[in-house]
Design a protein around this motif. Structure first.
Motif, short mmCIF file in Angstrom:
data_model
loop_
_atom_site.label_atom_id
_atom_site.label_comp_id
_atom_site.label_asym_id
_atom_site.label_seq_id
_atom_site.Cartn_x
_atom_site.Cartn_y
_atom_site.Cartn_z
N ASP A 1 41.95 39.76 37.70
CA ASP A 1 42.92 40.55 36.93
C ASP A 1 43.02 41.97 37.46
OD1 ASP A 1 43.68 38.49 35.18
OD2 ASP A 1 42.11 38.99 33.73
N THR A 2 41.90 42.53 37.88
CA THR A 2 41.91 43.89 38.43
C THR A 2 42.80 43.95 39.68
OG1 THR A 2 39.60 44.10 37.69
CG2 THR A 2 40.44 45.81 39.15
N LEU A 3 42.62 42.98 40.57
CA LEU A 3 43.44 42.91 41.79
C LEU A 3 44.92 42.74 41.43
CD1 LEU A 3 43.79 42.66 44.88
CD2 LEU A 3 43.31 40.20 44.61
N PHE A 4 45.21 41.86 40.51
CA PHE A 4 46.60 41.63 40.11
C PHE A 4 47.22 42.91 39.58
CE2 PHE A 4 49.95 40.36 37.17
CZ PHE A 4 50.71 39.56 37.99
N LEU A 5 46.51 43.60 38.71
CA LEU A 5 47.02 44.86 38.16
C LEU A 5 47.24 45.90 39.25
CD1 LEU A 5 44.80 45.15 34.95
CD2 LEU A 5 47.29 44.83 35.00
N ALA A 6 46.32 45.97 40.20
CA ALA A 6 46.39 46.99 41.26
C ALA A 6 47.59 46.80 42.18
CB ALA A 6 45.10 46.98 42.07
N THR A 7 48.14 45.59 42.20
CA THR A 7 49.28 45.30 43.09
C THR A 7 50.58 45.09 42.30
OG1 THR A 7 48.76 42.93 43.08
CG2 THR A 7 47.79 44.27 44.84
N LYS B 1 30.23 44.43 41.49
CA LYS B 1 30.06 44.13 42.93
C LYS B 1 31.10 43.11 43.39
CE LYS B 1 26.66 42.35 46.18
NZ LYS B 1 25.36 41.71 46.35
N ASN B 2 31.31 42.05 42.60
CA ASN B 2 32.31 41.02 42.95
C ASN B 2 33.71 41.63 43.01
OD1 ASN B 2 30.20 39.19 42.84
ND2 ASN B 2 30.83 38.30 40.89
N THR B 3 34.01 42.48 42.05
CA THR B 3 35.34 43.11 42.01
C THR B 3 35.53 44.04 43.19
OG1 THR B 3 35.38 42.89 39.60
CG2 THR B 3 36.91 44.47 40.58
N HIS B 4 34.51 44.85 43.50
CA HIS B 4 34.59 45.73 44.68
C HIS B 4 34.87 44.92 45.94
CE1 HIS B 4 33.85 49.97 44.09
NE2 HIS B 4 32.86 49.74 43.24
N HIS C 1 41.19 43.09 50.14
CA HIS C 1 42.64 43.29 50.10
C HIS C 1 43.04 44.74 50.34
CE1 HIS C 1 43.67 39.23 48.78
NE2 HIS C 1 42.52 39.26 48.14
N ASN C 2 42.06 45.56 50.76
CA ASN C 2 42.30 46.97 51.07
C ASN C 2 42.96 47.73 49.92
OD1 ASN C 2 42.01 49.15 52.84
ND2 ASN C 2 44.11 48.93 53.58
N ILE C 3 42.46 47.50 48.71
CA ILE C 3 42.97 48.14 47.50
C ILE C 3 42.17 49.42 47.23
CG2 ILE C 3 43.30 47.87 45.00
CD1 ILE C 3 45.17 46.09 46.69
#
Length: 184
Positions: free
Chosen positions: A32-38, A56-59, A65-67
């Motif tokens: 969800d963090t990745l989805f929100l960031a993009t 750690k997993n989220t980082h 994905h270079n976010i």
């Protein structure tokens, strides 16, 4: 028909705004963090998780994905008011336990309800708070009942609250979305 997690993304897409602040109150493995960031141009994301392994997993996922527009907080979502200083447009709670983690470590009813109350104080006008609940395990069942009871008590003149649920299954995950349409 969309499953619960896909439907949450449909809602998020409908509320995306350039330059907005989004919040993931339960980072988990970072999806969800990745989805929100993009989701939109120049957005910022703040993510919370109490488990260091989730951070750690989220980082790792964000790095893959270079976010760079995400701030991760290794703390309980119940402490969100210590970190948020401005309203957010989209917030997500994906409750329960960390996928592929220790199933004995789950979100807790009391801190979740408290965090949702606090999050609603930061929800912008026309913003949405999405809560995915998992009543299929003991704590998740208690948590689901308490969250739903609290959200049913919200003022209908300030919030729209909808539930997306599969009613022909035994204790399936379900989604509640809270939209603020009036802010004093």
């Amino acid at each position: 028909m969309e499953n619960i997690l896909d439907f949450s993304k449909t809602i998020m897409k409908s509320k995306a705004k350039d330059g907005a602040l989004y919040a993931d109150f339960t980072c988990g493995n970072g999806n969800d963090t990745l989805f929100l960031a993009t989701l939109s141009e120049n957005c910022r994301v703040i993510g919370f998780d109490i488990q260091q392994s989730a951070i750690k997993n989220t980082h790792a996922l964000l790095d893959k994905h270079n976010i760079k527009n995400v701030t991760l907080i290794n703390d309980s979502h119940d402490n969100l008011d210590k970190y948020l200083t401005s309203p957010f447009e989209i917030g997500v709670f994906n409750l329960g336990y960390l996928p592929h983690g220790d199933k004995a470590l789950t979100t807790k009813t009391e801190t979740t309800v408290s965090a949702i109350k606090k999050a609603l104080n930061f929800l912008s006008k026309d913003g949405v708070l999405i809560i995915v609940l998992y009543p299929g395990h003991e704590e998740g069942f208690r948590e689901s009942k308490a969250v739903e009871k609290y959200l049913c008590s919200l003022s209908g003149s300030e919030f729209n609250v909808v539930k997306y649920d599969f009613i022909n299954k035994k204790n399936p995950p379900f989604l509640i979305a809270v939209e603020r349409f009036f802010k004093v």
